[in-house]
Design an enzyme around this catalytic site. Structure first.
Site, short mmCIF file in Angstrom:
data_model
loop_
_atom_site.label_atom_id
_atom_site.label_comp_id
_atom_site.label_asym_id
_atom_site.label_seq_id
_atom_site.Cartn_x
_atom_site.Cartn_y
_atom_site.Cartn_z
N TYR A 19 42.03 46.08 27.06
CA TYR A 19 41.07 45.21 27.74
C TYR A 19 39.88 46.02 28.29
CZ TYR A 19 38.63 43.13 31.52
OH TYR A 19 37.60 42.74 32.31
N CYS A 64 37.83 27.20 35.29
CA CYS A 64 39.15 26.90 34.71
C CYS A 64 40.20 27.57 35.58
CB CYS A 64 39.19 27.40 33.27
SG CYS A 64 40.54 26.69 32.33
N GLY A 100 44.64 50.28 47.12
CA GLY A 100 45.99 50.26 46.56
C GLY A 100 46.02 50.71 45.11
N ASP A 118 41.79 38.99 29.17
CA ASP A 118 42.47 39.29 30.44
C ASP A 118 43.18 38.00 30.87
OD1 ASP A 118 40.48 37.63 31.33
OD2 ASP A 118 39.84 38.91 32.98
N GLU A 155 35.44 47.73 36.49
CA GLU A 155 36.58 47.17 35.76
C GLU A 155 37.91 47.71 36.31
OE1 GLU A 155 36.77 44.79 33.73
OE2 GLU A 155 34.66 44.45 33.36
N GLN A 172 43.33 45.19 39.97
CA GLN A 172 44.39 44.73 40.87
C GLN A 172 43.84 44.26 42.21
OE1 GLN A 172 47.45 45.01 39.65
NE2 GLN A 172 47.37 46.65 38.16
N THR A 173 42.54 44.14 42.32
CA THR A 173 41.95 43.87 43.64
C THR A 173 41.00 42.68 43.57
OG1 THR A 173 42.07 46.26 43.95
CG2 THR A 173 40.82 45.04 45.58
N CYS A 211 32.87 21.97 33.67
CA CYS A 211 33.10 22.92 32.57
C CYS A 211 32.08 22.70 31.44
CB CYS A 211 34.52 22.75 32.04
SG CYS A 211 34.88 23.86 30.68
FE1 SF4 Z 1 39.57 24.65 31.52
FE2 SF4 Z 1 37.23 23.60 30.79
FE3 SF4 Z 1 39.47 22.90 29.53
FE4 SF4 Z 1 39.06 22.06 32.03
S1 SF4 Z 1 37.86 21.52 30.25
S2 SF4 Z 1 40.97 22.91 31.22
S3 SF4 Z 1 37.98 23.84 32.90
S4 SF4 Z 1 38.53 24.94 29.56
#
Ligand code: SF4
Length: 307
Positions: free
Chosen positions: A115, A181, A78, A133, A34, A39-40, A191
């Site tokens: 987080y 997404c 970094g 996050d 985590e 940052q990487t 999705c």
């Molecule tokens: Fe994001 Fe899924 Fe909504 Fe498309 S449908 S904007 S991938 S949450």
């Protein structure tokens, strides 16, 4: 909400990336992954995580290491404050004689915010706490179709959370943001929760932020198997205490020994290295520089010139 949880968890089960820390239940190793991922990029962390936990397999081994050794192991990743905090956290865990098991207790460790504490507590100990996050924020923003404030994000993430599989659910939300997404072009057709999403990709295309360009010049001075290095100030806001090649402000128009490109956050650097003489710094044996806490760029230069 049950349908949302079921679809998301099934998708995660099927589609999750194979990463070295997946399925891990050791809180120390989850914490290392985590902190590195903060940052990487994942592709870089994959390799470096394996090396780091091979060198420091437990909090005890990390707590006992010298700071310069830990910084050397972190070199190139970094944001070295993360390594210092991780080292300090390992020392504190040793004093406590056990890893804190709740998000609240984890937040007492150095460098661990809301987080990271929630991620470790849910993944390692199954505590029913949600994570938020950047990926989760983007998913929630699109699912709800609303601009959400910081506390709204945490509240909605908690409401959605599958409390019996908190670790998997949290990882699934982050994986959805990282793989489907996406920031500029969400892959809504892939999705698993598209039918429950208000936005479904409408109007989210964004331009990539412009990258900056800059030049850096370094001096390579060698003498009897030694290389001249300088140590950055301990109070420097960037990479304090790290070793690097001396920077050159001007050149006499000579040809560089080496040219390379190096990117840090939003800046692309054209780096030039010149051979020369100086005594402003410290002479270090070339054969032992690999063990020094060198900046990633200086390590890259020395590797390119000595391979
Ligand atoms: Fe994001 Fe899924 Fe909504 Fe498309 S449908 S904007 S991938 S949450």
């Amino acid at each position: 909400m049950r349908t949302f949880r079921r679809r998301l968890l099934r998708w995660f089960d099927r589609e999750q990336r194979k990463l070295p820390w997946r399925g891990e239940s050791d809180p120390y190793r989850i914490l290392v992954s985590e902190i590195m991922l903060q940052q990487t990029r994942v592709a870089v962390v994959e390799e470096r995580y394996k090396q780091f936990v091979a060198q420091f397999p437990t909090t005890t081994r990390l707590a006992r290491a010298r700071e310069q050794t830990v910084l050397a192991a972190w070199s190139g990743l970094g944001y070295y404050r993360r390594a210092r905090n991780l080292h300090a956290a390992a020392k504190m865990v040793e004093k406590l004689c056990g890893f804190p098991r709740t998000a609240d207790a984890l937040r007492e460790l150095p460098g661990i915010g809301r987080y990271t504490a929630a991620a470790v507590a849910s993944i390692a100990f199954g505590e029913p706490v949600a994570v938020v996050d950047g990926n989760v924020k983007r998913v929630l923003h699109r699912l709800t179709g609303r601009e959400l404030g910081e506390e709204d994000n945490w509240r909605i993430a908690s409401q959605l959370l599958d409390r019996r599989s908190a670790g998997d659910f949290n990882q699934a939300m982050m994986e959805l943001g990282a793989m489907v997404c996406l920031p500029s072009t969400p892959l809504c057709e892939r999705c698993p929760v598209a039918t429950m999403c208000v936005v479904q990709g409408a109007g989210v295309a964004r331009e990539k932020p412009a990258r900056l360009k800059a030049e850096l010049r370094y001096l390579l001075a060698l003498n009897n198997g030694k290389v001249l290095l300088r140590q950055r100030s301990q109070t420097s806001s960037l990479m304090p205490g790290m070793w690097e090649l001396p920077e050159m402000l001007e050149t006499n128009g000579e040809k560089p020994l080496l040219r390379l490109k190096h990117s840090i956050t939003t800046t692309d650097y054209a780096v030039m290295v010149y051979s020369g003489e100086s005594n402003a710094g410290k002479w270090m044996p070339l054969r032992s520089v690999e063990k020094l806490a060198l900046t990633g760029l200086s390590r890259k230069i020395l590797r390119a010139l000595t391979k």
